[in-house]
Design an enzyme around this catalytic site. Structure first.
Site, PDB file in Angstrom:
ATOM      1  N   ASN A  94      -8.051  49.187  33.368  1.00 32.52           N
ATOM      2  CA  ASN A  94      -6.922  50.048  33.012  1.00 32.52           C
ATOM      3  C   ASN A  94      -6.992  50.285  31.505  1.00 32.52           C
ATOM      4  OD1 ASN A  94      -4.454  51.206  32.482  1.00 32.52           O
ATOM      5  ND2 ASN A  94      -3.232  49.422  33.080  1.00 32.52           N
ATOM      6  N   SER A 140      -4.224  39.516  31.167  1.00 31.10           N
ATOM      7  CA  SER A 140      -5.126  38.786  30.271  1.00 31.10           C
ATOM      8  C   SER A 140      -6.376  38.225  30.960  1.00 31.10           C
ATOM      9  CB  SER A 140      -4.369  37.669  29.537  1.00 31.10           C
ATOM     10  OG  SER A 140      -3.313  38.222  28.771  1.00 31.10           O
ATOM     11  N   GLY A 176      -1.250  41.502  28.362  1.00 34.71           N
ATOM     12  CA  GLY A 176      -1.460  41.769  26.942  1.00 34.71           C
ATOM     13  C   GLY A 176      -0.992  40.651  26.024  1.00 34.71           C
ATOM     14  N   HIS A 230       2.745  50.410  37.488  1.00 34.86           N
ATOM     15  CA  HIS A 230       2.394  49.405  36.485  1.00 34.86           C
ATOM     16  C   HIS A 230       3.658  48.958  35.766  1.00 34.86           C
ATOM     17  CE1 HIS A 230       0.763  47.581  32.869  1.00 34.86           C
ATOM     18  NE2 HIS A 230      -0.355  47.408  33.545  1.00 34.86           N
ATOM     19  N   LYS A 290      -5.271  52.170  29.692  1.00 33.85           N
ATOM     20  CA  LYS A 290      -3.959  52.462  29.080  1.00 33.85           C
ATOM     21  C   LYS A 290      -4.079  53.644  28.105  1.00 33.85           C
ATOM     22  CE  LYS A 290      -2.580  47.776  30.011  1.00 33.85           C
ATOM     23  NZ  LYS A 290      -1.785  46.612  29.677  1.00 33.85           N
ATOM     24  N   GLU A 300       4.338  48.504  32.795  1.00 32.33           N
ATOM     25  CA  GLU A 300       4.675  49.297  31.599  1.00 32.33           C
ATOM     26  C   GLU A 300       5.368  50.596  31.997  1.00 32.33           C
ATOM     27  OE1 GLU A 300       0.749  49.200  29.883  1.00 32.33           O
ATOM     28  OE2 GLU A 300       1.012  47.055  29.506  1.00 32.33           O
ATOM     29  N   GLU A 327       0.523  41.361  38.887  1.00 29.67           N
ATOM     30  CA  GLU A 327       0.429  41.237  37.440  1.00 29.67           C
ATOM     31  C   GLU A 327       1.721  40.650  36.880  1.00 29.67           C
ATOM     32  OE1 GLU A 327      -2.654  44.208  35.765  1.00 29.67           O
ATOM     33  OE2 GLU A 327      -0.747  45.256  35.925  1.00 29.67           O
TER      34      GLU A 327
HETATM   35  P1  PGA Z   1      -4.245  42.914  30.007  1.00 27.34           P
HETATM   36  O1  PGA Z   1      -3.581  44.103  30.866  1.00 27.34           O
HETATM   37  O2  PGA Z   1      -5.534  42.561  30.681  1.00 27.34           O
HETATM   38  O3  PGA Z   1      -4.445  43.506  28.640  1.00 27.34           O
HETATM   39  O4  PGA Z   1      -3.270  41.795  30.021  1.00 27.34           O
HETATM   40  C1  PGA Z   1      -3.626  44.104  32.262  1.00 27.34           C
HETATM   41  C2  PGA Z   1      -2.863  45.280  32.811  1.00 27.34           C
HETATM   42  O5  PGA Z   1      -1.816  45.630  32.255  1.00 27.34           O
HETATM   43  O6  PGA Z   1      -3.270  45.905  33.807  1.00 27.34           O
END
Ligand code: PGA
Length: 255
Positions: A10, A214, A174, A96, A12, A98, A168
């Protein structure tokens, strides 16, 4: 038997078109030897078509990070499932955290998007997960269960076979904090049980459940070795071809 491992990246809101094409090309080259693992890359909308040209005849799949459920119309700034499909993408990330956190997405809008995606031949990667407060209040399974029931309302068993769930935990995205393999496995196991209840054992058994939050080369093996973890949705570590390809190679060895 272990299900096929699916590793999705992803991206982003990262990468201009030239940067995206460069990264996609590096990933293509570094994963040419991969035969078992399914690889999906999800660049921003603007880079979907150019990246599709780059990955061309490789086995890498293309996915979008979002879409709107309406077919067309006066929805300034939105992009339909058909438009996503026309870029060459065959996956789309839906719900997601976010999007839920910053753009007001709910289980209901997630459900509408899943239906529109499926109608247009896109395979949804549906994200669920609890916040830190919810984990501390020990309501993780309740929260994830509610998200799943809401997301898949009216979705048939046949449609379910086209869907990937990504668990997740919001507190792990993140932040560098990963759920332990045991914590992740517990939730993945419960998700599979719930899908068996809502559908049947066969649908549940075949379902791909990715972990996200992460994921990096250092923790990929321990996570992907868990019985009910069938892949990863990778954010930060997918922005560099080296680390993304390393995770994919770890997955490849486990199959
Ligand atoms: P990250 O993000 O690996 O940077 O924690 C994962 C995601 O949001 O899909």
């Amino acid at each position: 038997m272990k299900r096929q491992i699916v590793i999705a990246g992803n991206w982003k809101m990262h990468k201009t078109n030239s940067e995206a094409m460069q990264l996609a090309n590096q990933i293509r080259i570094k994963t040419m030897d991969i035969t078992k693992t399914r690889i999906i890359i999800c660049p921003p909308f603007t880079a979907l078509a150019p990246v599709f040209e780059i990955i061309g005849d490789s086995k890498i799949h293309l996915g979008a990070q979002n879409m709107f459920w309406e077919k067309e119309g006066a929805y300034t700034g939105e992009i339909s499932a058909g438009m996503v499909k026309s870029t060459g993408a065959d996956y789309v990330i839906i719900g997601h955290s976010e999007r839920r956190q910053y753009f007001g997405e709910t289980d209901e809008t997630v459900n509408k998007k899943i239906k529109a995606a499926l109608e247009n031949g896109l395979k949804p990667i549906v994200c669920v997960g609890e916040t830190l407060d919810e984990r501390e209040a020990q309501i993780t399974l309740k929260v994830v269960g509610k998200q799943i029931r809401g997301a898949f309302d009216g979705i048939s068993a046949e449609q379910m076979s086209k869907i990937i769930i990504a668990y997740e935990p919001v507190w792990a995205i993140g932040t560098g904090k990963t759920a332990t393999p045991e914590q992740a496995q517990e939730v993945h196991g419960e998700i599979r049980k719930l899908i068996a209840e809502l559908y049947d054992a066969q649908v549940a058994e075949k379902l791909i459940i990715q972990y996200g939050g992460s994921v990096k080369p250092a923790n990929a093996e321990s996570l992907l070795s868990q019985q009910d973890i069938d892949g990863a949705l990778v954010g930060g570590a997918c922005l560099k071809a080296d680390s993304f390809s390393e995770i994919i190679h770890i997955a490849e060895k486990l199959q």
